[in-house]
Motif scaffolding. Structure first.
Motif, mmCIF file in Angstrom:
data_model
loop_
_atom_site.group_PDB
_atom_site.id
_atom_site.type_symbol
_atom_site.label_atom_id
_atom_site.label_comp_id
_atom_site.label_asym_id
_atom_site.label_seq_id
_atom_site.Cartn_x
_atom_site.Cartn_y
_atom_site.Cartn_z
ATOM 1 N N ALA A 30 46.248 15.773 -9.110
ATOM 2 C CA ALA A 30 45.520 15.121 -9.250
ATOM 3 C C ALA A 30 46.234 13.531 -8.225
ATOM 4 C CB ALA A 30 45.192 14.200 -10.864
ATOM 5 N N HIS A 31 47.203 14.152 -7.894
ATOM 6 C CA HIS A 31 48.683 13.333 -7.118
ATOM 7 C C HIS A 31 48.634 11.950 -7.691
ATOM 8 C CE1 HIS A 31 47.224 15.621 -3.554
ATOM 9 N NE2 HIS A 31 46.404 15.611 -3.917
ATOM 10 N N MET A 32 48.797 12.667 -9.030
ATOM 11 C CA MET A 32 49.348 10.807 -9.964
ATOM 12 C C MET A 32 51.174 10.665 -9.950
ATOM 13 S SD MET A 32 46.304 10.238 -11.073
ATOM 14 C CE MET A 32 47.028 9.250 -12.502
ATOM 15 N N SER A 33 51.500 9.788 -10.328
ATOM 16 C CA SER A 33 52.533 9.118 -9.947
ATOM 17 C C SER A 33 53.249 9.455 -11.964
ATOM 18 C CB SER A 33 52.880 7.386 -10.164
ATOM 19 O OG SER A 33 52.288 6.945 -10.563
ATOM 20 N N LEU A 34 54.597 9.816 -11.891
ATOM 21 C CA LEU A 34 55.145 10.196 -13.378
ATOM 22 C C LEU A 34 54.862 9.636 -14.260
ATOM 23 C CD1 LEU A 34 58.761 11.349 -12.776
ATOM 24 C CD2 LEU A 34 56.514 12.317 -12.494
ATOM 25 N N ALA A 35 54.702 8.047 -13.503
ATOM 26 C CA ALA A 35 54.271 6.709 -14.717
ATOM 27 C C ALA A 35 52.733 7.001 -15.458
ATOM 28 C CB ALA A 35 54.491 5.436 -14.474
ATOM 29 N N GLY A 36 51.915 7.493 -14.105
ATOM 30 C CA GLY A 36 50.300 7.614 -14.300
ATOM 31 C C GLY A 36 49.668 8.614 -15.349
ATOM 32 N N ILE A 37 51.173 9.667 -15.577
ATOM 33 C CA ILE A 37 51.235 11.123 -16.266
ATOM 34 C C ILE A 37 51.389 10.562 -17.220
ATOM 35 C CG2 ILE A 37 51.471 13.253 -16.321
ATOM 36 C CD1 ILE A 37 52.540 13.635 -13.262
ATOM 37 N N ALA A 38 52.104 10.347 -17.338
ATOM 38 C CA ALA A 38 52.916 9.729 -18.348
ATOM 39 C C ALA A 38 51.295 8.891 -19.568
ATOM 40 C CB ALA A 38 53.818 8.894 -18.377
ATOM 41 N N ALA A 39 51.164 8.127 -18.481
ATOM 42 C CA ALA A 39 49.478 6.930 -19.508
ATOM 43 C C ALA A 39 48.987 8.061 -19.300
ATOM 44 C CB ALA A 39 49.386 6.252 -18.524
ATOM 45 N N ALA A 40 48.581 8.950 -18.819
ATOM 46 C CA ALA A 40 47.083 10.043 -19.053
ATOM 47 C C ALA A 40 47.810 10.871 -20.338
ATOM 48 C CB ALA A 40 46.706 10.705 -18.338
ATOM 49 N N LEU A 41 49.592 11.304 -20.495
ATOM 50 C CA LEU A 41 49.504 12.394 -21.556
ATOM 51 C C LEU A 41 49.835 11.228 -22.916
ATOM 52 C CD1 LEU A 41 51.019 14.907 -19.709
ATOM 53 C CD2 LEU A 41 49.157 15.154 -20.682
ATOM 54 N N GLY A 42 49.850 10.076 -23.225
ATOM 55 C CA GLY A 42 50.289 9.598 -24.017
ATOM 56 C C GLY A 42 52.387 9.563 -24.467
ATOM 57 N N VAL A 43 53.238 9.630 -23.000
ATOM 58 C CA VAL A 43 53.886 10.454 -23.828
ATOM 59 C C VAL A 43 55.063 9.389 -22.544
ATOM 60 C CG1 VAL A 43 53.760 12.784 -24.052
ATOM 61 C CG2 VAL A 43 54.201 12.269 -21.937
ATOM 62 N N ASP A 44 56.533 8.977 -22.948
ATOM 63 C CA ASP A 44 56.972 8.557 -21.965
ATOM 64 C C ASP A 44 57.395 8.883 -20.415
ATOM 65 O OD1 ASP A 44 59.872 9.372 -22.114
ATOM 66 O OD2 ASP A 44 59.624 9.897 -24.261
ATOM 67 N N GLU A 45 58.194 8.877 -19.775
ATOM 68 C CA GLU A 45 58.200 9.410 -18.077
ATOM 69 C C GLU A 45 59.016 9.730 -18.250
ATOM 70 O OE1 GLU A 45 58.043 5.582 -15.758
ATOM 71 O OE2 GLU A 45 59.028 6.657 -13.835
ATOM 72 N N GLY A 46 60.433 10.026 -18.606
ATOM 73 C CA GLY A 46 61.387 11.176 -19.319
ATOM 74 C C GLY A 46 60.707 12.190 -19.745
ATOM 75 N N THR A 47 59.888 12.140 -20.767
ATOM 76 C CA THR A 47 58.673 13.279 -21.290
ATOM 77 C C THR A 47 58.580 14.401 -20.061
ATOM 78 O OG1 THR A 47 59.087 12.589 -23.423
ATOM 79 C CG2 THR A 47 57.609 14.434 -22.695
#
Lengths: 147, 195
Positions: B157-174
């Protein structure tokens, strides 16, 4: 094959697309690691840019839409309602049954029958055709032969 | 290219229209999300699986679950997650996950792309590339669910880490931790093909 040049952590960071100055310096000097990185980047890019052919893509999308939004069969109420009304009227009125005889007509018919029977009760049976069928006349030639 | 539904307002309007039964809006939603769904299913399902059927099921799920889409992150990322979960459930139901053999080479034999002539001038290199991709796909199927999701969102899906974090509802570090672990595990299984 040399996989010890960069640490596992550095590899993961590189493949995730993160900047790492030490890893970059190593890559600049190491052809083996550059080759591995290139193969990885190529492979990941292949998976990430692959597309189905346009026909398949459209067909699958349309099929999914049809499943999610099933096409309801249209009911032509403007045609169905008059037909239903006509059927109901036919069932109630029953135009095919025999027309009822009016009571006045019935009385006249009965009166006529009574009058006929009072004149001659056997008149109805006295029709010459009926009599000839019931009682055939004797043939004269047969009688002559016997005598 | 798939049309991107950029603005939050546009996305919300489109989703609302699709939910209310607007077929044109639903089609626009599918156009925006279908490529990551295709790529995720293709990567996570073995070659003998019906990828087309899986994609169709995922797209239907996406339309039916639009009510549960809260507008967090991009639609495409949300759909890729639905796809990753669907593939996982599919394989779990068929009990294929624990029985994926690594050394049979069956996937290479069954993959039609493996017998096509490659545009790569060096045949050995082309063969290694194809083998590497097959191993990568096998390795992906064996990842834990969260790592698989993060990998799919990042690379399909070519998402950024921040985008993935938002989609999964977790923080970027995770997200970063899951991605690093996924890449390390996958690389272990692929490095023989991509030395």
């Amino acid at each position: 094959m040399n996989t010890n040049h960069l640490s596992q952590k550095q590899w993961a960071a590189l493949l995730a697309g993160e900047e790492d100055a030490a890893a970059a310096a190593h890559l600049a000097a190491c052809a083996a690691c550059r080759e591995e990185l290139a193969a990885w980047q190529e492979g990941l890019a292949e998976l990430g840019r692959w597309e189905p052919d346009p026909w398949t893509r459209t067909r699958v999308r349309e099929q999914a839409l049809d499943r999610a939004f099933p096409v309801r069969r249209r009911v032509w109420w403007w045609a169905v309602l008059p037909a239903a009304a006509a059927l109901l009227a036919a069932l109630v009125l029953r135009p095919w049954r025999p027309a009822p005889v009016a009571e006045a007509d019935l009385a006249a018919v009965l009166q006529e029958v009574d009058a006929t029977l009072s004149q001659d009760p056997l008149a109805a049976l006295a029709d010459p055709e009926v009599v000839s069928v019931v009682l055939p006349e004797p043939q004269p030639s047969q009688d002559a032969g016997r005598s | 290219m798939a049309p991107r539904v950029e603005g939050e307002e546009e996305r919300t309007t489109l989703v609302a229209r699709a939910r209310s039964g607007d077929r044109a809006a639903a089609e626009a939603v599918l156009r925006a999300v279908e490529l990551p769904v295709w790529r995720t299913c293709r990567a996570l399902l073995p070659p003998h699986e019906d990828v087309e059927g899986a994609v169709q099921d995922v797209l239907v799920k996406v339309l039916k679950k639009l009510g549960s889409y809260r507008g967090e992150g991009e639609l495409a990322a949300w759909a890729a997650l639905v796809a990753a979960n669907h593939c996982r459930d599919l394989l779990r139901r068929r009990r294929l996950v624990p029985f994926v053999a690594l050394e049979t080479g069956e996937e290479e034999r069954n993959d039609p792309a493996a017998v096509l002539p490659s545009p790569e001038p060096d045949p050995e290199r082309a063969l290694r590339a194809r083998q590497g991709i097959q191993r990568l796909k096998r390795a992906l199927r064996e990842l834990p669910a969260r790592q698989q999701q993060v990998f799919s969102l990042r690379f399909f899906a070519h998402m950024s880490l921040a985008g993935i974090a938002a989609a999964l509802g977790v923080d970027e570090g995770t997200v970063k931790t899951h991605l690093h672990r996924a890449l390390a595990r996958v690389r272990e299984q692929v490095k023989e093909a991509w030395p």
